[in-house]
Design a protein around this motif. Structure first.
Motif, PDB file in Angstrom:
ATOM      1  N   UNK A 198      46.505  20.216  39.936  1.00  0.00           N
ATOM      2  CA  UNK A 198      46.162  21.621  39.758  1.00  0.00           C
ATOM      3  C   UNK A 198      45.551  22.276  40.977  1.00  0.00           C
ATOM      4  N   UNK A 199      45.120  21.495  41.966  1.00  0.00           N
ATOM      5  CA  UNK A 199      44.521  22.064  43.178  1.00  0.00           C
ATOM      6  C   UNK A 199      45.590  22.721  44.047  1.00  0.00           C
ATOM      7  N   UNK A 200      45.195  23.792  44.736  1.00  0.00           N
ATOM      8  CA  UNK A 200      46.097  24.553  45.597  1.00  0.00           C
ATOM      9  C   UNK A 200      45.804  24.207  47.050  1.00  0.00           C
ATOM     10  N   UNK A 201      46.836  23.947  47.819  1.00  0.00           N
ATOM     11  CA  UNK A 201      46.648  23.592  49.228  1.00  0.00           C
ATOM     12  C   UNK A 201      46.511  24.829  50.105  1.00  0.00           C
ATOM     13  N   UNK A 202      45.428  24.885  50.865  1.00  0.00           N
ATOM     14  CA  UNK A 202      45.219  25.919  51.883  1.00  0.00           C
ATOM     15  C   UNK A 202      44.613  25.220  53.093  1.00  0.00           C
ATOM     16  N   UNK A 203      45.448  24.669  53.982  1.00  0.00           N
ATOM     17  CA  UNK A 203      44.915  23.933  55.126  1.00  0.00           C
ATOM     18  C   UNK A 203      43.966  24.791  55.959  1.00  0.00           C
ATOM     19  N   UNK A 204      42.917  24.162  56.445  1.00  0.00           N
ATOM     20  CA  UNK A 204      41.871  24.887  57.166  1.00  0.00           C
ATOM     21  C   UNK A 204      42.390  25.782  58.286  1.00  0.00           C
ATOM     22  N   UNK A 205      43.391  25.372  59.085  1.00  0.00           N
ATOM     23  CA  UNK A 205      43.844  26.254  60.167  1.00  0.00           C
ATOM     24  C   UNK A 205      44.398  27.595  59.696  1.00  0.00           C
ATOM     25  N   UNK A 206      44.628  27.752  58.396  1.00  0.00           N
ATOM     26  CA  UNK A 206      45.132  29.025  57.894  1.00  0.00           C
ATOM     27  C   UNK A 206      44.024  30.067  57.727  1.00  0.00           C
ATOM     28  N   UNK A 207      42.755  29.639  57.785  1.00  0.00           N
ATOM     29  CA  UNK A 207      41.677  30.630  57.680  1.00  0.00           C
ATOM     30  C   UNK A 207      40.627  30.494  58.784  1.00  0.00           C
ATOM     31  N   UNK A 208      40.758  29.521  59.658  1.00  0.00           N
ATOM     32  CA  UNK A 208      39.851  29.394  60.795  1.00  0.00           C
ATOM     33  C   UNK A 208      40.624  28.740  61.935  1.00  0.00           C
ATOM     34  N   UNK A 209      40.415  29.224  63.163  1.00  0.00           N
ATOM     35  CA  UNK A 209      41.135  28.681  64.312  1.00  0.00           C
ATOM     36  C   UNK A 209      40.150  28.368  65.420  1.00  0.00           C
ATOM     37  N   UNK A 210      40.126  27.106  65.844  1.00  0.00           N
ATOM     38  CA  UNK A 210      39.237  26.675  66.926  1.00  0.00           C
ATOM     39  C   UNK A 210      37.780  27.027  66.633  1.00  0.00           C
ATOM     40  N   UNK A 211      37.406  26.891  65.371  1.00  0.00           N
ATOM     41  CA  UNK A 211      36.018  27.117  64.988  1.00  0.00           C
ATOM     42  C   UNK A 211      35.618  28.573  64.884  1.00  0.00           C
ATOM     43  N   UNK A 212      36.575  29.487  64.984  1.00  0.00           N
ATOM     44  CA  UNK A 212      36.260  30.913  64.909  1.00  0.00           C
ATOM     45  C   UNK A 212      36.938  31.527  63.684  1.00  0.00           C
ATOM     46  N   UNK A 213      36.189  32.381  62.994  1.00  0.00           N
ATOM     47  CA  UNK A 213      36.663  32.985  61.759  1.00  0.00           C
ATOM     48  C   UNK A 213      37.211  34.382  62.024  1.00  0.00           C
ATOM     49  N   UNK A 214      38.300  34.753  61.372  1.00  0.00           N
ATOM     50  CA  UNK A 214      38.790  36.122  61.487  1.00  0.00           C
ATOM     51  C   UNK A 214      37.902  37.091  60.704  1.00  0.00           C
ATOM     52  N   UNK A 215      38.256  38.359  60.737  1.00  0.00           N
ATOM     53  CA  UNK A 215      37.495  39.383  60.029  1.00  0.00           C
ATOM     54  C   UNK A 215      37.531  39.134  58.520  1.00  0.00           C
ATOM     55  N   UNK A 216      36.535  39.673  57.827  1.00  0.00           N
ATOM     56  CA  UNK A 216      36.418  39.463  56.383  1.00  0.00           C
ATOM     57  C   UNK A 216      37.669  39.917  55.644  1.00  0.00           C
ATOM     58  N   UNK A 217      38.248  41.040  56.057  1.00  0.00           N
ATOM     59  CA  UNK A 217      39.447  41.533  55.374  1.00  0.00           C
ATOM     60  C   UNK A 217      40.605  40.552  55.515  1.00  0.00           C
ATOM     61  N   UNK A 218      40.730  39.937  56.682  1.00  0.00           N
ATOM     62  CA  UNK A 218      41.787  38.950  56.902  1.00  0.00           C
ATOM     63  C   UNK A 218      41.546  37.718  56.029  1.00  0.00           C
ATOM     64  N   UNK A 219      40.299  37.283  55.966  1.00  0.00           N
ATOM     65  CA  UNK A 219      39.978  36.141  55.115  1.00  0.00           C
ATOM     66  C   UNK A 219      40.297  36.443  53.650  1.00  0.00           C
ATOM     67  N   UNK A 220      39.955  37.621  53.193  1.00  0.00           N
ATOM     68  CA  UNK A 220      40.250  37.973  51.800  1.00  0.00           C
ATOM     69  C   UNK A 220      41.752  37.926  51.536  1.00  0.00           C
TER      70      UNK A 220
END
Length: 285
Positions: A198-220
């Motif tokens: 039942x778990x959904x896969x969202x690999x970390x590189x899809x929401x953070x790159x090289x330790x830096x986070x995109x804007x909140x709207x992009x994350x949402x």
């Protein structure tokens, strides 16, 4: 600064705060899953006044049936934080070697322990160096702190709660490991490959790159694309609760401070051979 709760701080902003009469407490939590020890990096150079805190031994409990990086004993955590100079209600900044994972787990652990004013140095030690800011090899002598650990300030999933969330019609349990591990094609660390049914896969590189986070709207947008609904429960797991702590931080940045961490993660799940395992690219296997 005692009320600071924003999760991230940029190098220039931190440098300005460190120049003030009562600067934040700095914790160097550099760590690699397979070594070498982060303490070696710290000895080679660190932010001035930063204290090294070991993720494996100070911020987590001993590995075992509860996973490779289980919750720490509150008394032991309190002793480690006080030794590092952490004071009640006083700002703390944590940093790592740049990928943001160990620092995110340190951020999460302090928040879980009831210490709200804690931030992560965005980009970690490399971002500080790239900004031309000072580095030292001089070890500090921190004044012992007086922080009191009060566990439970952030939501935690145990194995049963993680299973219920993964199986629920409403709510999402995110597996943030690499897709081949999720699908069960490979497992380089733990004894069983696959994912929680039942778990959904969202690999970390899809929401953070090289330790830096995109804007909140992009994350949402990225979390929504993975099935995270605004008003439905959400939790995250990985191999041992380190990368997933970074996912929880990203969810906080996206406006979901209720996001829960399955601390034991896959390493706890597969410690019990009676727990079901799914394989394949879909949540149900």
């Amino acid at each position: 600064m005692s009320g600071t709760t924003e999760p991230l701080v940029e190098p220039g902003q931190l440098a300005a705060e460190l120049a003030r009469p009562d600067p934040p407490t700095l914790l160097d939590v550099r760590w690699r899953l397979t070594g070498p020890p982060g303490r070696d990096d710290y000895a080679a150079g660190h932010l001035p006044a930063a204290v090294f805190v070991d993720l494996d031994t100070a911020l987590c409990g001993p590995p075992g049936a509860a996973g490779r990086h289980p919750l720490p004993d509150p008394a032991a955590l309190q002793a480690a934080l006080r030794a590092a100079g952490v004071r009640a209600d006083h700002p703390v900044v944590v940093y790592d070697g740049g990928d943001g994972m160990a620092a995110a787990r340190a951020w999460w652990t302090l928040r879980w322990a009831g210490h709200r004013p804690v931030r992560l140095l965005h980009g970690g030690f490399p971002a500080w160096v790239a900004a031309g800011l000072p580095v030292t090899t001089e070890p500090p002598a921190p004044t012992p702190g007086d922080v009191t650990v009060v566990p439970g300030a952030l939501p935690v999933l145990d194995a049963n709660a993680a299973a219920r969330l993964a199986a629920a019609d409403t709510g999402t349990l995110l597996d943030v490991r690499a897709a081949p591990r999720y699908r069960g094609e490979t497992e380089p660390i733990d004894p069983v490959a696959g994912h929680l049914p039942g778990a959904v896969n969202l690999p970390a590189p899809e929401y953070v790159a090289d330790g830096r986070f995109p804007a909140a709207a992009v994350l949402r947008e990225r979390f929504a694309a993975a099935g995270v609904a605004p008003d439905a429960p959400v939790g995250a797991y990985c191999g041992s609760g380190v990368t997933a702590a970074q996912a929880v931080l990203a969810l906080h940045l996206a406006g979901r401070p209720d996001a829960a961490l399955y601390v034991g993660s896959w390493s706890e799940w597969v410690a019990d051979p009676g727990r079901p395992v799914a394989t394949g690219a879909t949540p149900g296997g």
